[in-house]
Design a protein around this motif. Sequence first.
Motif, PDB file in Angstrom:
ATOM      1  N   ASP A 184      48.871  -7.035  38.404  1.00  0.00           N
ATOM      2  CA  ASP A 184      48.694  -7.856  39.595  1.00  0.00           C
ATOM      3  C   ASP A 184      47.568  -7.305  40.463  1.00  0.00           C
ATOM      4  O   ASP A 184      47.768  -6.372  41.230  1.00  0.00           O
ATOM      5  CB  ASP A 184      50.013  -7.901  40.377  1.00  0.00           C
ATOM      6  CG  ASP A 184      49.953  -8.886  41.542  1.00  0.00           C
ATOM      7  OD1 ASP A 184      48.935  -9.609  41.661  1.00  0.00           O
ATOM      8  OD2 ASP A 184      50.907  -8.920  42.333  1.00  0.00           O
ATOM      9  N   GLU A 185      46.415  -7.877  40.323  1.00  0.00           N
ATOM     10  CA  GLU A 185      45.219  -7.469  41.090  1.00  0.00           C
ATOM     11  C   GLU A 185      45.033  -5.961  41.078  1.00  0.00           C
ATOM     12  O   GLU A 185      44.788  -5.337  42.111  1.00  0.00           O
ATOM     13  CB  GLU A 185      45.295  -8.013  42.527  1.00  0.00           C
ATOM     14  CG  GLU A 185      45.435  -9.528  42.513  1.00  0.00           C
ATOM     15  CD  GLU A 185      44.868 -10.210  43.739  1.00  0.00           C
ATOM     16  OE1 GLU A 185      44.135  -9.567  44.499  1.00  0.00           O
ATOM     17  OE2 GLU A 185      45.150 -11.406  43.916  1.00  0.00           O
ATOM     18  N   THR A 186      45.183  -5.407  39.888  1.00  0.00           N
ATOM     19  CA  THR A 186      45.003  -3.970  39.742  1.00  0.00           C
ATOM     20  C   THR A 186      43.590  -3.550  40.133  1.00  0.00           C
ATOM     21  O   THR A 186      43.356  -2.434  40.572  1.00  0.00           O
ATOM     22  CB  THR A 186      45.302  -3.568  38.278  1.00  0.00           C
ATOM     23  OG1 THR A 186      46.673  -3.868  38.025  1.00  0.00           O
ATOM     24  CG2 THR A 186      45.068  -2.091  38.022  1.00  0.00           C
ATOM     25  N   THR A 219      43.702 -11.592  38.555  1.00  0.00           N
ATOM     26  CA  THR A 219      42.581 -11.077  39.345  1.00  0.00           C
ATOM     27  C   THR A 219      41.903 -12.185  40.133  1.00  0.00           C
ATOM     28  O   THR A 219      41.933 -13.357  39.761  1.00  0.00           O
ATOM     29  CB  THR A 219      41.559 -10.353  38.444  1.00  0.00           C
ATOM     30  OG1 THR A 219      40.491  -9.862  39.261  1.00  0.00           O
ATOM     31  CG2 THR A 219      40.989 -11.291  37.386  1.00  0.00           C
ATOM     32  N   HIS A 220      41.316 -11.758  41.209  1.00  0.00           N
ATOM     33  CA  HIS A 220      40.566 -12.692  42.034  1.00  0.00           C
ATOM     34  C   HIS A 220      39.097 -12.683  41.599  1.00  0.00           C
ATOM     35  O   HIS A 220      38.398 -13.672  41.669  1.00  0.00           O
ATOM     36  CB  HIS A 220      40.685 -12.255  43.493  1.00  0.00           C
ATOM     37  CG  HIS A 220      40.019 -13.161  44.466  1.00  0.00           C
ATOM     38  ND1 HIS A 220      40.592 -14.323  44.893  1.00  0.00           N
ATOM     39  CD2 HIS A 220      38.817 -13.093  45.084  1.00  0.00           C
ATOM     40  CE1 HIS A 220      39.786 -14.933  45.747  1.00  0.00           C
ATOM     41  NE2 HIS A 220      38.694 -14.214  45.876  1.00  0.00           N
ATOM     42  N   SER A 239      41.783  -4.751  42.603  1.00  0.00           N
ATOM     43  CA  SER A 239      41.393  -4.861  44.014  1.00  0.00           C
ATOM     44  C   SER A 239      41.408  -3.487  44.678  1.00  0.00           C
ATOM     45  O   SER A 239      42.304  -2.683  44.458  1.00  0.00           O
ATOM     46  CB  SER A 239      42.318  -5.826  44.756  1.00  0.00           C
ATOM     47  OG  SER A 239      43.616  -5.322  44.784  1.00  0.00           O
ATOM     48  N   SER A 255      49.930 -14.056  42.311  1.00  0.00           N
ATOM     49  CA  SER A 255      50.814 -12.903  42.492  1.00  0.00           C
ATOM     50  C   SER A 255      52.277 -13.311  42.508  1.00  0.00           C
ATOM     51  O   SER A 255      53.154 -12.534  42.110  1.00  0.00           O
ATOM     52  CB  SER A 255      50.468 -12.153  43.783  1.00  0.00           C
ATOM     53  OG  SER A 255      49.243 -11.473  43.616  1.00  0.00           O
ATOM     54  N   LYS A 302      46.831   2.879  42.013  1.00  0.00           N
ATOM     55  CA  LYS A 302      46.555   1.992  40.875  1.00  0.00           C
ATOM     56  C   LYS A 302      46.490   2.790  39.575  1.00  0.00           C
ATOM     57  O   LYS A 302      46.970   2.353  38.536  1.00  0.00           O
ATOM     58  CB  LYS A 302      45.244   1.238  41.102  1.00  0.00           C
ATOM     59  CG  LYS A 302      45.277   0.287  42.304  1.00  0.00           C
ATOM     60  CD  LYS A 302      46.255  -0.844  42.096  1.00  0.00           C
ATOM     61  CE  LYS A 302      46.408  -1.759  43.312  1.00  0.00           C
ATOM     62  NZ  LYS A 302      45.277  -2.648  43.518  1.00  0.00           N
ATOM     63  N   SER A 305      55.232 -11.496  40.422  1.00  0.00           N
ATOM     64  CA  SER A 305      56.466 -10.987  41.022  1.00  0.00           C
ATOM     65  C   SER A 305      57.697 -11.716  40.494  1.00  0.00           C
ATOM     66  O   SER A 305      58.772 -11.134  40.370  1.00  0.00           O
ATOM     67  CB  SER A 305      56.403 -11.125  42.548  1.00  0.00           C
ATOM     68  OG  SER A 305      55.366 -10.318  43.051  1.00  0.00           O
ATOM     69  N   ASN A 341      42.629 -16.908  46.673  1.00  0.00           N
ATOM     70  CA  ASN A 341      43.787 -16.357  47.385  1.00  0.00           C
ATOM     71  C   ASN A 341      44.773 -17.464  47.715  1.00  0.00           C
ATOM     72  O   ASN A 341      44.380 -18.580  48.045  1.00  0.00           O
ATOM     73  CB  ASN A 341      43.327 -15.689  48.690  1.00  0.00           C
ATOM     74  CG  ASN A 341      42.544 -14.419  48.399  1.00  0.00           C
ATOM     75  OD1 ASN A 341      42.825 -13.720  47.419  1.00  0.00           O
ATOM     76  ND2 ASN A 341      41.561 -14.135  49.233  1.00  0.00           N
ATOM     77  N   GLN A 398      50.470  -4.754  42.886  1.00  0.00           N
ATOM     78  CA  GLN A 398      49.285  -4.829  43.738  1.00  0.00           C
ATOM     79  C   GLN A 398      49.369  -3.792  44.863  1.00  0.00           C
ATOM     80  O   GLN A 398      48.389  -3.155  45.205  1.00  0.00           O
ATOM     81  CB  GLN A 398      49.201  -6.243  44.334  1.00  0.00           C
ATOM     82  CG  GLN A 398      47.911  -6.503  45.060  1.00  0.00           C
ATOM     83  CD  GLN A 398      47.830  -7.949  45.542  1.00  0.00           C
ATOM     84  OE1 GLN A 398      48.715  -8.759  45.289  1.00  0.00           O
ATOM     85  NE2 GLN A 398      46.753  -8.267  46.228  1.00  0.00           N
ATOM     86  N   TYR A 399      50.578  -3.640  45.411  1.00  0.00           N
ATOM     87  CA  TYR A 399      50.789  -2.661  46.476  1.00  0.00           C
ATOM     88  C   TYR A 399      51.961  -1.748  46.113  1.00  0.00           C
ATOM     89  O   TYR A 399      53.075  -1.956  46.597  1.00  0.00           O
ATOM     90  CB  TYR A 399      51.084  -3.353  47.806  1.00  0.00           C
ATOM     91  CG  TYR A 399      50.009  -4.330  48.236  1.00  0.00           C
ATOM     92  CD1 TYR A 399      48.764  -3.857  48.678  1.00  0.00           C
ATOM     93  CD2 TYR A 399      50.234  -5.705  48.210  1.00  0.00           C
ATOM     94  CE1 TYR A 399      47.773  -4.748  49.065  1.00  0.00           C
ATOM     95  CE2 TYR A 399      49.255  -6.604  48.599  1.00  0.00           C
ATOM     96  CZ  TYR A 399      48.024  -6.121  49.030  1.00  0.00           C
ATOM     97  OH  TYR A 399      47.051  -6.997  49.416  1.00  0.00           O
TER      98      TYR A 399
END
Lengths: 257, 421
Positions: free
Chosen positions: A172-174, A205-206, A176, A47, A154, A51, A42, A91-92
């Motif tokens: 982007d962290e799809t 991804t994390h 999570s 991200s 998502k 963006s 993180n 992501q959001y």
Amino acid sequence: MSTLEIKDLHVSIETEQGVKEILKGVTLTVKTGETHAIMGPNGSGKSTLASTIAGHPRYTVTSGSITLDGEDVLAMSVDERARAGLFLAMQYPVEVPGVTMTNFLRTAKTAIDGNAPAIRSWTKEVKEAMAQLRIDADFAQRNVNEGFSGGEKKRVEILQLELFKPKFAILDETDSGLDVDALKVVSEGVNRAHAAGNMGTLLITHYTRILRYIKPEFVHVFVDGKIAEQGGPELADRLEEEGYDRYLAGAGTAVQA
Amino acid sequence: MTETTEKARIGAPSIAGFTEEGESLSPTPVATGPLGGDAAKSHSHGGGYGIPDSSRAGRLTSYRLADFPELKGTEEEWRFTPLRRLGGLHKDALDGAAPAVAVEAPEQVRVETVGREDPRIGSAGVPEDRVSANAWEHFSEATIITVPSGVQLEDRVLVTLTGAGLAAAAQHIVIVAEEGARAVVVLNHNGQAIVAENVEVVVGDRAELTLVSLQEWQDDSVHASSQQVKVGQDAKVKHVAVSLGGSLVRLTPTVRFAQPGGEAELFGLYFADAGQHLEHRTFVDHAQPNCVSNVLYKGALQGKDAHTVWVGDVLIQKQAEGTDSYEKNQNLVLTDGGRADSVPNLEIETGLIKGAGHASATGRFDDEHLFYLMARGIPEDVARRLVVRGFLHEIIQKIGVPSIEEHLTEAVERELEAGDN
């Protein structure tokens, strides 16, 4: 074949404490047909990269370049980038009041293609794509993302990916916040889009678990705004076992692979 | 960003005769006759908490201006209205020329211009505020539009009211849908005016009336309109308020069930630009059993000091068993600098009802929405319009008159284009 080329990218944001540099020289080339995983702890800037490619106004590029088949992406507005073939699965994803999914999808498709899709075949295509992603048919009449759960949002991002057929997809962290079933459904969607051809993927991804379903050819490890290490799928396996600790210990001084 | 949403006064006792401590043994205030100045009660206007200053049922109504105290601007029903921008409607003699009335109607419809003494004047309601009473005191002639008993019109009745100047004026319109009649009446307010208006609407037993009030005034106009609807047995009324133009528009539609079995739908659409004050106060008086009401007002705001107000009063009286009511207001703030006030008030005096609900939501269209839509290839201006069009279309499509729906869709587009400049 298309090429998305990122060269020595430096990006900063305005914070209350002043300007903060997040990306400190990122160089990366993605070609259609390739899948690149970008992994990292993180706050490493993953991200921000996503963006920045999409053109979010919060991020300022201080130096470096992003080009799509030689065209200067940084000179394009957000909508121009999307029409040029870049897609960011967010992501959001935000809720957009007053606009139904149906209306939104048709308007976006029209903007991207430059002309309105034929109503009958488009409706059918949307319906089928929704069914494959196990999105309830009712969602077509609901406002964009309004009241959707995290997992539903998502899926709807991937729905758009499949319908808009971009040259490059940035996810982007799809993964999570998805349970295993949703992760599978979403991954299948990405794989379908990939198999349909002519798409390059940047998978941010994390965690490594999405890599069980989406297989990258290239893995890049982000640490402190830079690529600390890169390699093939085996690098992901190693991260699975060892985590990010060894990079964090010597952040900024990690050896380039 | 000044954006507020005021919820109903939660915790305030909503049953007349009851306080938070229990039943009050003093008699419940009852509204007296239309001419009874003694119905005026002393009001208190605290911070909006605790015991409401009065039930909506207890509000003063009178034909006489003198019965209403001068306005201070702190009164519950005036607290959102900038009185200094009312053009004197609340205090001056309204002796300017009223907007010219032109009626386009199928031949079965009776259109008359009558004097103040006509007995049909006063048949639907009594002024509920000082401006309305002032208009009542000063109007010189009224237009009465009657859809005779049993007549079912195919075409709409179009009443065009055209203002020609800024001398404060009074206007009076009476619309009667007699027993079993069915009609759509459109009041189209345009031109330049400072006018206080009373619109009386009588919906006879089993009649069905749609009344659309369009406010498309020129920029400097001021319009206060009391629109009172009396609903007969098993009758249906659909009232649609659309406010787009004018410096200050304040519309107070009241629907009162005079007989059981009535149905009322109140829809509203407003779009406030910089500096505009658009206020709508709806009141549904469930004075009879087994009536149904549904209120939905939607508004958009753009530009500095765009101000909208929606106050929705619903009163379900003790005898109104079997009532089913719902009211909702939604606002969309498109730019910084606007303010949307939204206050749903629900008073319920009987538990024997089918339903009573209210909702209010004010949201903003912000940079993240814009980014999301643009990231899907949609250009900025299209994105903005997409959101507003979708939001307001819900109301437009309820009107059910294609020519008006088309006209309003275009009017909303014009508003959006104005916002792009």
